[in-house]
Design a protein around this motif. Sequence first.
Motif, PDB file in Angstrom:
ATOM      1  N   UNK A   1       5.912  -6.766   0.359  1.00  0.00           N
ATOM      2  CA  UNK A   1       6.837  -5.646   0.431  1.00  0.00           C
ATOM      3  C   UNK A   1       8.300  -6.029   0.494  1.00  0.00           C
ATOM      4  N   UNK A   2       8.665  -7.151  -0.137  1.00  0.00           N
ATOM      5  CA  UNK A   2      10.064  -7.586  -0.102  1.00  0.00           C
ATOM      6  C   UNK A   2      10.946  -6.779  -1.052  1.00  0.00           C
ATOM      7  N   UNK A   3      10.313  -6.124  -2.024  1.00  0.00           N
ATOM      8  CA  UNK A   3      11.043  -5.317  -3.009  1.00  0.00           C
ATOM      9  C   UNK A   3      10.296  -4.002  -3.219  1.00  0.00           C
ATOM     10  N   UNK A   4      10.999  -2.973  -3.640  1.00  0.00           N
ATOM     11  CA  UNK A   4      10.328  -1.700  -3.932  1.00  0.00           C
ATOM     12  C   UNK A   4       9.497  -1.786  -5.208  1.00  0.00           C
ATOM     13  N   UNK A   5       8.589  -0.856  -5.355  1.00  0.00           N
ATOM     14  CA  UNK A   5       7.670  -0.821  -6.498  1.00  0.00           C
ATOM     15  C   UNK A   5       8.407  -0.863  -7.832  1.00  0.00           C
ATOM     16  N   UNK A   6       9.543  -0.174  -7.928  1.00  0.00           N
ATOM     17  CA  UNK A   6      10.247  -0.078  -9.210  1.00  0.00           C
ATOM     18  C   UNK A   6      10.879  -1.390  -9.654  1.00  0.00           C
ATOM     19  N   UNK A   7      10.884  -2.396  -8.787  1.00  0.00           N
ATOM     20  CA  UNK A   7      11.437  -3.698  -9.169  1.00  0.00           C
ATOM     21  C   UNK A   7      10.409  -4.588  -9.863  1.00  0.00           C
ATOM     22  N   UNK A   8       9.224  -4.040 -10.135  1.00  0.00           N
ATOM     23  CA  UNK A   8       8.155  -4.820 -10.764  1.00  0.00           C
ATOM     24  C   UNK A   8       7.610  -4.101 -11.986  1.00  0.00           C
ATOM     25  N   UNK A   9       7.139  -4.888 -12.939  1.00  0.00           N
ATOM     26  CA  UNK A   9       6.356  -4.391 -14.068  1.00  0.00           C
ATOM     27  C   UNK A   9       4.916  -4.822 -13.883  1.00  0.00           C
ATOM     28  N   UNK A  10       4.040  -4.177 -14.632  1.00  0.00           N
ATOM     29  CA  UNK A  10       2.624  -4.547 -14.597  1.00  0.00           C
ATOM     30  C   UNK A  10       2.365  -5.624 -15.644  1.00  0.00           C
ATOM     31  N   UNK A  11       1.514  -6.583 -15.329  1.00  0.00           N
ATOM     32  CA  UNK A  11       1.138  -7.608 -16.299  1.00  0.00           C
ATOM     33  C   UNK A  11      -0.339  -7.934 -16.131  1.00  0.00           C
ATOM     34  N   UNK A  12      -0.879  -8.612 -17.128  1.00  0.00           N
ATOM     35  CA  UNK A  12      -2.295  -8.974 -17.118  1.00  0.00           C
ATOM     36  C   UNK A  12      -2.410 -10.472 -17.360  1.00  0.00           C
TER      37      UNK A  12
END
Length: 230
Positions: free
Chosen positions: A47-58
């Motif tokens: 939880x060091x960054x909010x959700x919007x600071x990440x993209x989804x990857x596989x």
Amino acid sequence: MAVVQMQKLQTAASTTTATTTATRLESLQLTQNLLRSSIATIAYLRGLFPEQDFDQSLFNGMSLKRMKKGASNRMDSLCDALEAGCFDALQKGYLRLIVFSIYRPPSDASNLRENDLIESYEFEFQYPSATEVVMSVAGGAGQSLSKSVSKKESVKAMADMLRRIIILTQAMKPLPDDAEFSTRVYYYDDVTPINYEPPNFRQGKPQDHEMQLEDAQMFELGSVRTNHHA
């Protein structure tokens, strides 16, 4: 006859050089991808960054989070430290250790003390040969494979390591809302120029090197050797 022989030797030497270079680049790329994914997984699940600071990857069938460059100044700072700084030292063969620490902000920002530290993740790097990079995570000896491995085997080892990181971080207590992080790098002194500092890093202070968790519980999350054949 002598000219033809020389041309054959030159062709063989060029082929060997090209193969060695390709293998080293592939090893570095795999190592960088694993390091990037490991830091992103820790940063997201803790939880060091909010959700919007990440993209989804596989990756190898696993759903992971990827750090999104440009999402925030804070995220850009981490991405720049990793990609411009750590990767520069890695590519040069100087990088020995990355310590990614999570801590409570001290009242004096210039004086980070041991009791401010909450968690610490260590990424250790070894270079057994000109084409090999071994990355170990956590605090153990990082037992590496004793032979060159295929790309498929390297990817499987990377996936296993990332699963261990996910399991470990999901089992931890939530961090305080004001938790911050720092990234420290250590080099192999015998090969690193004395005045070298990677981009986006400054020379450490004596107290920086004293930061460690007393009575810490260390987990060996595995190692990946990225020298491989097709």
